[in-house]
Scaffold this motif. Sequence first.
Motif, PDB file in Angstrom:
ATOM      1  N   GLY A   1       0.823  -1.209   0.000  1.00 50.96           N
ATOM      2  CA  GLY A   1       0.000   0.000   0.000  1.00 50.96           C
ATOM      3  C   GLY A   1       0.856   1.257   0.000  1.00 50.96           C
ATOM      4  O   GLY A   1       0.620   2.192  -0.785  1.00 50.96           O
ATOM      5  N   PHE A   2       1.860   1.282   0.871  1.00 45.92           N
ATOM      6  CA  PHE A   2       2.762   2.431   0.896  1.00 45.92           C
ATOM      7  C   PHE A   2       3.500   2.573  -0.435  1.00 45.92           C
ATOM      8  O   PHE A   2       3.681   3.680  -0.940  1.00 45.92           O
ATOM      9  CB  PHE A   2       3.766   2.328   2.051  1.00 45.92           C
ATOM     10  CG  PHE A   2       3.173   2.566   3.414  1.00 45.92           C
ATOM     11  CD1 PHE A   2       2.176   3.510   3.627  1.00 45.92           C
ATOM     12  CD2 PHE A   2       3.632   1.853   4.511  1.00 45.92           C
ATOM     13  CE1 PHE A   2       1.639   3.733   4.893  1.00 45.92           C
ATOM     14  CE2 PHE A   2       3.102   2.074   5.780  1.00 45.92           C
ATOM     15  CZ  PHE A   2       2.104   3.014   5.965  1.00 45.92           C
ATOM     16  N   ASP A   3       3.933   1.447  -0.992  1.00 43.47           N
ATOM     17  CA  ASP A   3       4.604   1.485  -2.302  1.00 43.47           C
ATOM     18  C   ASP A   3       3.699   2.123  -3.353  1.00 43.47           C
ATOM     19  O   ASP A   3       4.152   2.934  -4.173  1.00 43.47           O
ATOM     20  CB  ASP A   3       4.996   0.077  -2.755  1.00 43.47           C
ATOM     21  CG  ASP A   3       6.177  -0.496  -1.995  1.00 43.47           C
ATOM     22  OD1 ASP A   3       6.830   0.238  -1.216  1.00 43.47           O
ATOM     23  OD2 ASP A   3       6.452  -1.705  -2.171  1.00 43.47           O
ATOM     24  N   SER A   4       2.434   1.765  -3.321  1.00 45.01           N
ATOM     25  CA  SER A   4       1.479   2.313  -4.274  1.00 45.01           C
ATOM     26  C   SER A   4       1.346   3.828  -4.107  1.00 45.01           C
ATOM     27  O   SER A   4       1.356   4.576  -5.088  1.00 45.01           O
ATOM     28  CB  SER A   4       0.119   1.629  -4.076  1.00 45.01           C
ATOM     29  OG  SER A   4      -0.855   2.230  -4.886  1.00 45.01           O
ATOM     30  N   THR A   5       1.233   4.264  -2.873  1.00 44.69           N
ATOM     31  CA  THR A   5       1.112   5.698  -2.595  1.00 44.69           C
ATOM     32  C   THR A   5       2.362   6.441  -3.046  1.00 44.69           C
ATOM     33  O   THR A   5       2.279   7.475  -3.720  1.00 44.69           O
ATOM     34  CB  THR A   5       0.875   5.937  -1.098  1.00 44.69           C
ATOM     35  OG1 THR A   5      -0.389   5.385  -0.738  1.00 44.69           O
ATOM     36  CG2 THR A   5       0.892   7.414  -0.754  1.00 44.69           C
ATOM     37  N   ILE A   6       3.514   5.919  -2.673  1.00 44.52           N
ATOM     38  CA  ILE A   6       4.774   6.579  -3.014  1.00 44.52           C
ATOM     39  C   ILE A   6       4.946   6.640  -4.531  1.00 44.52           C
ATOM     40  O   ILE A   6       5.302   7.694  -5.087  1.00 44.52           O
ATOM     41  CB  ILE A   6       5.953   5.878  -2.311  1.00 44.52           C
ATOM     42  CG1 ILE A   6       5.859   6.120  -0.793  1.00 44.52           C
ATOM     43  CG2 ILE A   6       7.286   6.354  -2.870  1.00 44.52           C
ATOM     44  CD1 ILE A   6       6.767   5.239   0.051  1.00 44.52           C
ATOM     45  N   SER A   7       4.659   5.549  -5.231  1.00 44.10           N
ATOM     46  CA  SER A   7       4.763   5.531  -6.698  1.00 44.10           C
ATOM     47  C   SER A   7       3.836   6.556  -7.331  1.00 44.10           C
ATOM     48  O   SER A   7       4.220   7.272  -8.266  1.00 44.10           O
ATOM     49  CB  SER A   7       4.440   4.142  -7.246  1.00 44.10           C
ATOM     50  OG  SER A   7       5.392   3.212  -6.822  1.00 44.10           O
ATOM     51  N   PHE A   8       2.609   6.623  -6.820  1.00 41.65           N
ATOM     52  CA  PHE A   8       1.633   7.582  -7.336  1.00 41.65           C
ATOM     53  C   PHE A   8       2.147   9.007  -7.170  1.00 41.65           C
ATOM     54  O   PHE A   8       2.081   9.825  -8.100  1.00 41.65           O
ATOM     55  CB  PHE A   8       0.290   7.393  -6.620  1.00 41.65           C
ATOM     56  CG  PHE A   8      -0.745   8.413  -6.989  1.00 41.65           C
ATOM     57  CD1 PHE A   8      -1.461   8.287  -8.164  1.00 41.65           C
ATOM     58  CD2 PHE A   8      -0.997   9.497  -6.169  1.00 41.65           C
ATOM     59  CE1 PHE A   8      -2.423   9.234  -8.523  1.00 41.65           C
ATOM     60  CE2 PHE A   8      -1.956  10.450  -6.504  1.00 41.65           C
ATOM     61  CZ  PHE A   8      -2.660  10.311  -7.690  1.00 41.65           C
ATOM     62  N   LEU A   9       2.671   9.316  -5.995  1.00 41.41           N
ATOM     63  CA  LEU A   9       3.168  10.666  -5.731  1.00 41.41           C
ATOM     64  C   LEU A   9       4.382  10.996  -6.595  1.00 41.41           C
ATOM     65  O   LEU A   9       4.508  12.115  -7.102  1.00 41.41           O
ATOM     66  CB  LEU A   9       3.504  10.830  -4.242  1.00 41.41           C
ATOM     67  CG  LEU A   9       2.296  10.773  -3.296  1.00 41.41           C
ATOM     68  CD1 LEU A   9       2.760  10.728  -1.845  1.00 41.41           C
ATOM     69  CD2 LEU A   9       1.350  11.946  -3.535  1.00 41.41           C
ATOM     70  N   VAL A  10       5.267  10.019  -6.786  1.00 42.79           N
ATOM     71  CA  VAL A  10       6.441  10.221  -7.642  1.00 42.79           C
ATOM     72  C   VAL A  10       5.990  10.493  -9.079  1.00 42.79           C
ATOM     73  O   VAL A  10       6.472  11.432  -9.733  1.00 42.79           O
ATOM     74  CB  VAL A  10       7.405   9.009  -7.567  1.00 42.79           C
ATOM     75  CG1 VAL A  10       8.451   9.069  -8.672  1.00 42.79           C
ATOM     76  CG2 VAL A  10       8.071   8.937  -6.197  1.00 42.79           C
ATOM     77  N   GLU A  11       5.039   9.684  -9.570  1.00 41.62           N
ATOM     78  CA  GLU A  11       4.536   9.874 -10.937  1.00 41.62           C
ATOM     79  C   GLU A  11       3.923  11.251 -11.136  1.00 41.62           C
ATOM     80  O   GLU A  11       4.037  11.839 -12.213  1.00 41.62           O
ATOM     81  CB  GLU A  11       3.500   8.802 -11.273  1.00 41.62           C
ATOM     82  CG  GLU A  11       4.089   7.437 -11.544  1.00 41.62           C
ATOM     83  CD  GLU A  11       3.021   6.377 -11.774  1.00 41.62           C
ATOM     84  OE1 GLU A  11       1.878   6.731 -12.132  1.00 41.62           O
ATOM     85  OE2 GLU A  11       3.347   5.189 -11.584  1.00 41.62           O
ATOM     86  N   LYS A  12       3.270  11.757 -10.103  1.00 41.08           N
ATOM     87  CA  LYS A  12       2.623  13.073 -10.184  1.00 41.08           C
ATOM     88  C   LYS A  12       3.606  14.217  -9.929  1.00 41.08           C
ATOM     89  O   LYS A  12       3.233  15.381 -10.063  1.00 41.08           O
ATOM     90  CB  LYS A  12       1.473  13.165  -9.172  1.00 41.08           C
ATOM     91  CG  LYS A  12       0.328  12.228  -9.456  1.00 41.08           C
ATOM     92  CD  LYS A  12      -0.425  12.671 -10.673  1.00 41.08           C
ATOM     93  CE  LYS A  12      -1.626  11.799 -10.922  1.00 41.08           C
ATOM     94  NZ  LYS A  12      -2.281  12.101 -12.166  1.00 41.08           N
ATOM     95  N   GLY A  13       4.828  13.881  -9.521  1.00 36.23           N
ATOM     96  CA  GLY A  13       5.808  14.915  -9.212  1.00 36.23           C
ATOM     97  C   GLY A  13       5.541  15.610  -7.891  1.00 36.23           C
ATOM     98  O   GLY A  13       5.983  16.740  -7.671  1.00 36.23           O
TER      99      GLY A  13
END
Length: 187
Positions: free
Chosen positions: A156-168
């Motif tokens: 779940g944390f990985d998903s959140t972190i990836s999403f935030l990275v993708e969005k900058g």
Amino acid sequence: MNREQMIESVRSQMPEKRWKHVEGVMATSIILAERFGEDPVKAELAAILHDVAKFWPITKMEQIIREQQLDEGLLTHDKALWHAEVGYWVAEHEYGIKDQDVLDAIRYHTSGRIGMTKLDKVVCLADYIEPGREFPGVERIRELSETNLEQALIAGFDSTISFLVEKGNRIYPLTVEARNDLIEQKN
């Protein structure tokens, strides 16, 4: 305030769609608590209140964070995190919750923290995987939640972190620290 009064009070502070989410988190928290040996009553209570301040005006949340000397570091991060800190305060001061485990589960349901308790993990994960949630990877997280609370939460944390990275977007440091702590615990 009894359970039904609390539910009605919380429900009145959000749109119906968000209330459906809260109901999903309540049900999922109970399932996860029973599955992983946590108190389902505490899990449900934290779930009822976890988004109590979600739809409050940003100015009101900021005022509470400042006036009540809550974590002002949040004010430099995404406003979507603020409701958890404010909800923690509201649960204690407006709903009379005195159980620190329940209060902490509310406070850290969006960010996690180092040394998460089982109740913290249950409520945080339930918020990720309740039946109404749809995002890339949620099914994998749900599958992991069948057998391993920590692995599911890391995902779940990985998903959140990836999403935030993708969005900058910026990543709240406590989320990275919570993820790293969970990984360290399993090694």
